[in-house]
Design a protein around this motif. Structure first.
Motif, PDB file in Angstrom:
ATOM      1  N   ILE A  18      52.618  54.133  34.952  1.00  0.00           N
ATOM      2  CA  ILE A  18      52.485  53.694  33.559  1.00  0.00           C
ATOM      3  C   ILE A  18      51.070  53.181  33.283  1.00  0.00           C
ATOM      4  O   ILE A  18      50.548  53.352  32.175  1.00  0.00           O
ATOM      5  CB  ILE A  18      53.563  52.662  33.148  1.00  0.00           C
ATOM      6  N   SER A  19      50.432  52.602  34.284  1.00  0.00           N
ATOM      7  CA  SER A  19      49.043  52.158  34.103  1.00  0.00           C
ATOM      8  C   SER A  19      48.121  53.356  33.881  1.00  0.00           C
ATOM      9  O   SER A  19      47.248  53.321  33.002  1.00  0.00           O
ATOM     10  CB  SER A  19      48.563  51.354  35.307  1.00  0.00           C
ATOM     11  N   ILE A  20      48.311  54.404  34.660  1.00  0.00           N
ATOM     12  CA  ILE A  20      47.497  55.614  34.477  1.00  0.00           C
ATOM     13  C   ILE A  20      47.802  56.246  33.120  1.00  0.00           C
ATOM     14  O   ILE A  20      46.894  56.700  32.419  1.00  0.00           O
ATOM     15  CB  ILE A  20      47.725  56.608  35.635  1.00  0.00           C
ATOM     16  N   LEU A  21      49.083  56.234  32.726  1.00  0.00           N
ATOM     17  CA  LEU A  21      49.454  56.748  31.407  1.00  0.00           C
ATOM     18  C   LEU A  21      48.778  55.937  30.306  1.00  0.00           C
ATOM     19  O   LEU A  21      48.244  56.501  29.339  1.00  0.00           O
ATOM     20  CB  LEU A  21      50.976  56.730  31.231  1.00  0.00           C
ATOM     21  N   MET A  22      48.768  54.606  30.426  1.00  0.00           N
ATOM     22  CA  MET A  22      48.116  53.767  29.426  1.00  0.00           C
ATOM     23  C   MET A  22      46.606  53.997  29.395  1.00  0.00           C
ATOM     24  O   MET A  22      45.989  53.969  28.322  1.00  0.00           O
ATOM     25  CB  MET A  22      48.416  52.287  29.675  1.00  0.00           C
ATOM     26  N   LEU A  23      45.997  54.243  30.559  1.00  0.00           N
ATOM     27  CA  LEU A  23      44.569  54.579  30.589  1.00  0.00           C
ATOM     28  C   LEU A  23      44.315  55.899  29.865  1.00  0.00           C
ATOM     29  O   LEU A  23      43.347  56.031  29.104  1.00  0.00           O
ATOM     30  CB  LEU A  23      44.056  54.661  32.029  1.00  0.00           C
ATOM     31  N   ALA A  24      45.193  56.877  30.092  1.00  0.00           N
ATOM     32  CA  ALA A  24      45.057  58.170  29.422  1.00  0.00           C
ATOM     33  C   ALA A  24      45.200  58.008  27.906  1.00  0.00           C
ATOM     34  O   ALA A  24      44.402  58.552  27.132  1.00  0.00           O
ATOM     35  CB  ALA A  24      46.089  59.164  29.955  1.00  0.00           C
ATOM     36  N   VAL A  25      46.196  57.232  27.477  1.00  0.00           N
ATOM     37  CA  VAL A  25      46.405  57.006  26.044  1.00  0.00           C
ATOM     38  C   VAL A  25      45.216  56.256  25.448  1.00  0.00           C
ATOM     39  O   VAL A  25      44.770  56.552  24.336  1.00  0.00           O
ATOM     40  CB  VAL A  25      47.738  56.258  25.803  1.00  0.00           C
TER      41      VAL A  25
END
Length: 170
Positions: A46-53
């Motif tokens: 989810i941290s990587i997803l939030m970085l992507a977003v």
């Protein structure tokens, strides 16, 4: 202005500030989640997803604030990798959270990211093949200019793949 040129000229849009704020919020969430839950595999995803977003939102804000086709194209190419990766990250997060990731090995995970990687490569090399967009054009949206391009064949592949990943993840 040719596809390789990126002359920076700026324009005001009502969407720039909210997108920058959303980007900052996403980056902050990524940091808070990873700092508090390092051991949970979902926390990393989810941290990587939030970085992507966050990167997606920031690059889109910059694209909208850019007043030339070359600079909008540059920011469009910056936002393609996180846009392409986010649906796969969503699917991985859903599988991890639901406990259905047991059979999901490294090889399968890498295969899931094949389409986003190819999409990113095609975006950066679009001038050679026009698989992402046929021509990068700007259209007057009232008080500012926005992208109005005819999509290429691979863009439709990317869109279908992204919707499939989001659908399965949901």
């Amino acid at each position: 202005e040719k596809e390789g040129e990126a002359v920076m000229a700026w324009q005001y849009t009502p969407y720039t500030i909210p997108l920058i704020l959303a980007s900052g919020f996403s980056f902050l969430l990524a940091l808070l989640i990873i700092r508090r839950n390092r051991r949970a595999k979902e926390a990393t995803t989810i941290s990587i997803l939030m970085l992507a977003v966050g990167l997606w939102s920031l690059a889109y804000a910059m694209q909208l604030a850019s007043a030339t086709a070359g600079s909008q194209l540059f920011w469009n190419k910056i936002l393609i990798p996180p846009v392409a990766a986010a649906p796969v990250l969503w699917l991985l997060l859903a599988l991890q959270y639901s406990g259905r990731d047991r059979r999901l090995g490294t090889r399968t995970t890498l295969l899931l990211f094949l389409t986003p990687v190819v999409t990113s490569i095609f975006a950066w090399s679009n001038g050679l093949h026009s698989l992402m967009w046929k021509e990068f054009l700007l259209e007057d949206a009232g008080s500012f200019l926005v992208e109005s391009s005819e999509r290429g064949l691979w863009m439709w592949v990317h869109i279908a793949y992204s919707y499939l990943m989001v659908f399965i993840g949901s």
